[in-house]
Design a protein around this motif. Structure first.
Motif, short mmCIF file in Angstrom:
data_model
loop_
_atom_site.label_atom_id
_atom_site.label_comp_id
_atom_site.label_asym_id
_atom_site.label_seq_id
_atom_site.Cartn_x
_atom_site.Cartn_y
_atom_site.Cartn_z
N ILE A 65 33.09 -22.10 -95.69
CA ILE A 65 33.93 -22.25 -94.50
C ILE A 65 35.28 -21.59 -94.72
CG2 ILE A 65 35.12 -23.94 -93.06
CD1 ILE A 65 32.82 -25.86 -93.53
N LEU A 66 35.84 -21.74 -95.91
CA LEU A 66 37.15 -21.15 -96.18
C LEU A 66 37.13 -19.63 -96.24
CD1 LEU A 66 38.71 -23.58 -98.81
CD2 LEU A 66 39.27 -23.34 -96.40
N SER A 67 35.94 -19.03 -96.24
CA SER A 67 35.87 -17.56 -96.20
C SER A 67 36.48 -17.02 -94.91
CB SER A 67 34.41 -17.10 -96.32
OG SER A 67 33.86 -17.50 -97.54
N GLU A 68 36.60 -17.89 -93.89
CA GLU A 68 37.24 -17.46 -92.64
C GLU A 68 38.65 -16.95 -92.90
OE1 GLU A 68 39.53 -18.13 -88.81
OE2 GLU A 68 39.91 -18.67 -90.87
N GLN A 69 39.34 -17.59 -93.85
CA GLN A 69 40.72 -17.18 -94.13
C GLN A 69 40.78 -15.99 -95.06
OE1 GLN A 69 43.67 -20.06 -96.03
NE2 GLN A 69 44.51 -19.75 -93.97
N ALA A 70 39.90 -15.95 -96.07
CA ALA A 70 39.94 -14.85 -97.02
C ALA A 70 39.38 -13.56 -96.45
CB ALA A 70 39.15 -15.24 -98.28
N ALA A 71 38.30 -13.66 -95.66
CA ALA A 71 37.63 -12.45 -95.16
C ALA A 71 37.80 -12.28 -93.65
CB ALA A 71 36.14 -12.51 -95.49
N GLY A 72 38.54 -13.17 -93.01
CA GLY A 72 38.67 -13.10 -91.56
C GLY A 72 39.91 -12.37 -91.10
N ALA A 73 41.02 -13.11 -90.98
CA ALA A 73 42.25 -12.55 -90.42
C ALA A 73 42.72 -11.28 -91.12
CB ALA A 73 43.34 -13.62 -90.43
N PRO A 74 42.77 -11.21 -92.47
CA PRO A 74 43.26 -9.97 -93.09
C PRO A 74 42.44 -8.74 -92.71
CG PRO A 74 43.15 -11.75 -94.70
CD PRO A 74 42.47 -12.25 -93.48
N ARG A 75 41.12 -8.87 -92.70
CA ARG A 75 40.28 -7.71 -92.38
C ARG A 75 40.34 -7.38 -90.89
NH1 ARG A 75 34.87 -8.87 -96.12
NH2 ARG A 75 35.99 -9.03 -98.12
N MET A 76 40.48 -8.39 -90.04
CA MET A 76 40.59 -8.10 -88.61
C MET A 76 41.87 -7.32 -88.33
SD MET A 76 40.71 -10.70 -85.33
CE MET A 76 42.49 -10.99 -85.49
N PHE A 77 42.97 -7.75 -88.89
CA PHE A 77 44.23 -7.04 -88.66
C PHE A 77 44.20 -5.63 -89.27
CE2 PHE A 77 46.16 -11.42 -88.29
CZ PHE A 77 46.33 -11.32 -86.91
N GLN A 78 43.52 -5.51 -90.42
CA GLN A 78 43.38 -4.18 -91.01
C GLN A 78 42.59 -3.27 -90.07
OE1 GLN A 78 41.51 -4.23 -94.85
NE2 GLN A 78 41.50 -2.01 -95.06
N ALA A 79 41.50 -3.81 -89.45
CA ALA A 79 40.72 -3.02 -88.50
C ALA A 79 41.53 -2.65 -87.26
CB ALA A 79 39.46 -3.78 -88.10
N LEU A 80 42.51 -3.48 -86.90
CA LEU A 80 43.34 -3.20 -85.73
C LEU A 80 44.53 -2.31 -86.06
CD1 LEU A 80 43.42 -6.73 -84.01
CD2 LEU A 80 42.11 -4.72 -83.33
N GLY A 81 44.62 -1.86 -87.31
CA GLY A 81 45.68 -0.94 -87.69
C GLY A 81 46.99 -1.60 -88.05
N VAL A 82 46.99 -2.91 -88.32
CA VAL A 82 48.22 -3.61 -88.72
C VAL A 82 48.49 -3.32 -90.20
CG1 VAL A 82 49.34 -5.86 -88.95
CG2 VAL A 82 47.81 -5.40 -87.02
N ALA A 83 49.69 -2.88 -90.52
CA ALA A 83 50.05 -2.53 -91.90
C ALA A 83 50.18 -3.79 -92.75
CB ALA A 83 51.35 -1.74 -91.92
N PRO A 84 49.91 -3.69 -94.06
CA PRO A 84 50.07 -4.88 -94.93
C PRO A 84 51.46 -5.49 -94.87
CG PRO A 84 48.84 -3.16 -96.07
CD PRO A 84 49.33 -2.56 -94.79
N ALA A 85 52.49 -4.64 -94.74
CA ALA A 85 53.86 -5.17 -94.71
C ALA A 85 54.09 -6.05 -93.48
CB ALA A 85 54.86 -4.03 -94.72
#
Length: 540
Positions: A299-319
């Motif tokens: 269940i906690l994979s939602e946080q590790a593999a969810g939001a960070p990868r979604m924002f990366q796919a949307l072009g949001v920079a790590p900073a």
């Protein structure tokens, strides 16, 4: 368990009770625990959070760079099999000193990585060297505390810092990388390792009795279980990248891993002094605990593999995501520092599941315009819930193991580390696989709706063509560019819809688990009420 053989051959020595340390020295030991936990947590997070940057720095593809994460996680999942026996046989102080020296050596070698092969080797060594650091972080946090406070404060505090490390790496990585590549990141890891080295030698752990517990057959069992864990790790890291069926070797590797684990179980069941007590591990209570830990990690994979990868796919920079991850770190520490008692464990688990369901349901309403600051509340709830769950679960398992005898501690530690390491890898792999399938389905549906003969689509293309008139003189090229932009927008929309599906599924799983927990508690309460009253004592 009646009739079971001891796990480590000879009887385990009686636990040693040391006098309490002075307050300043006790705080120093707890500070050393924080440094050790952050060193290993940041080391893992620097790799997982910066796969694209590492790929660019080494001149390899992102798929190749994913091998670095697999190489790191393999020894982290399997090496704890032997660490407790090594510590018991060779002594606590020698274990600590050799472990930290090895970690510093590997951190120094990582500064000089220049190609893909050397990076894979160094990452495998880093995972092996980080495994003792996790144990040392727990030991240094528990060392100065009394027996009651070890469970109430030491255990959750150490776990909170350890679990926050990979997320903290996402907060500091953008500032470390900057325009200078990965050099400062490696130097930071080396600096923290050297500080940890100083602390371990300056603040030695107090000795405990040690004895000969390692047997020759332990290494055979370790190799079998290690191969099984390695195959599962590689399979679920590389499977989504290769779409599973595009690489036949993944299926063969998973089958071989299952066979190796089956052989290991057969070997352990027929040993007088097994490395792992399989019969105890498959008892109803331990199966329930194992399934609970594994499900929660998924269940906690939602946080590790969810939001960070979604924002990366949307072009949001790590900073741009550092604020979100900083809040997650703070929420996780707050959840881990909640003081606990064993009778609160079911209530804490229920609260954690409900908070995760709420956070995931809030995330399920994301759009292509969603940005990190809009997910701060939901992700903070999930981070808080994660640390509200894990320390009580580990405490309950430790109490159960120690009630049967100190020799059962190894088996529980393996269960906990395996469910967390393998559960994290398997959860991320399954999450990524679900995203790929749902994204393809949504994209196919959207492209059917965006037929060129459709009036709204034609109007949208015309608007894009007009906007590109000043940039592209050729009319045909403008129309092709406009169509490409619409396809790109459709792909982004399909990606967000796929993540929303995964978030909603996570919320439903958390709610189902919460319902199952409530039913389990009601059953226990009903059984307690229906139990016959004890007969009065009539002894004169």
């Amino acid at each position: 368990m009646s009739g079971s053989a001891p796990l480590t051959g000879p009887a385990a020595p009686a636990p040693v009770v040391h006098p309490p340390l002075p307050v300043p020295r006790a705080l120093a030991y707890m500070g050393a625990s924080v440094m050790l936990a952050l060193s290993q947590g940041l080391g893992q997070g620097f790799v997982s959070a910066n796969i694209p940057q590492i790929a660019g720095d080494l001149g390899i593809t992102a798929a190749q760079a994913s091998w670095l994460m697999a190489a790191y996680m393999i020894p982290r999942a399997s090496l704890p099999l032997l660490l407790i026996k090594i510590r018991t046989q060779f002594g606590l102080r020698r274990f600590a000193e050799v472990g930290i020296v090895a970690y510093v050596a590997v951190a120094f070698a990582s500064v000089w990585i220049s190609d893909f092969r050397s990076a894979v080797v160094v990452q495998a060594l880093s995972g092996a060297a980080a495994a003792p650091l996790s144990t040392l972080a727990f030991m240094y946090m528990l060392e100065p505390l009394s027996q009651s406070w070890k469970m109430r404060l030491g255990l959750p505090a150490a776990m909170a810092v350890m679990m926050a490390g990979p997320t903290l790496a996402r907060v500091v990585s953008p500032a470390l990388i900057g325009d200078g590549g990965l050099t400062w990141m490696h130097l930071t890891a080396l600096g923290m390792a050297m500080v940890s080295l100083m602390l371990v030698f300056r603040l030695p752990l107090r000795p405990v009795p040690h004895m000969k517990v390692i047997q020759a057959l332990d290494f055979a069992s370790f190799l079998l279980i290690g191969f099984g864990f390695a195959g599962l790790t590689i399979g679920f890291v590389m499977g989504p990248i290769h779409h599973w069926t595009d690489a036949p070797w993944i299926g063969a590797l998973l089958a071989a891993s299952a066979a190796a684990l089956a052989i290991a179980v057969a070997v352990e069941l027929n040993r007088a002094a097994p490395l792992l007590d399989i019969r105890w591990l498959v008892s109803p209570a331990m199966l329930h605990l194992t399934a609970t830990l594994f499900l929660f990690r998924l269940i906690l994979s939602e946080q590790a593999a969810g939001a960070p990868r979604m924002f990366q796919a949307l072009g949001v920079a790590p900073a741009q995501m550092t604020g979100l991850f900083a809040v997650i770190v703070g929420a996780s520490l707050l959840g881990g520092l909640a003081w606990m008692r064993p009778d609160r464990v079911p209530a804490l688990h229920l609260a954690a599941l409900l908070l995760i369901a709420l956070g995931a349901f809030m995330d399920a309403h994301a759009t292509v315009d969603t940005r990190p600051e809009q997910m701060i509340v939901s992700q903070a709830l999930i981070g808080f819930a994660g640390m509200l769950f894990l320390p009580p679960a580990m405490m309950a398992g430790l109490v159960s193991a120690l009630a049967r005898g100190p020799q059962y501690l190894l088996s529980f530690v393996i269960v906990f580390i395996s469910t967390q390491s393998l559960g994290g890898v398997l959860g991320s792999g399954l999450f990524a696989t679900l995203i790929d399938h749902r994204q393809a389905a949504h994209y196919a549906a959207l492209t059917e709706q965006l037929a060129a003969t459709d009036a709204p689509t034609a109007q949208t293309i015309a608007g894009h063509v007009a906007a590109l008139a000043a940039q592209i003189p050729d009319a045909t090229a403008r129309r092709a560019q406009a169509a490409a932009q619409i396809a790109q927008d459709a792909s982004a929309q399909a990606t967000v819809m796929a993540y929303n599906d995964a978030y909603l599924l996570t919320a439903l799983i958390a709610l189902a688990a919460a319902l199952a927990l409530v039913l389990h508690l009601l059953r226990d309460r009903l059984a307690l009420r229906m139990a016959p009253a004890p007969e009065p004592d009539t002894t004169p």
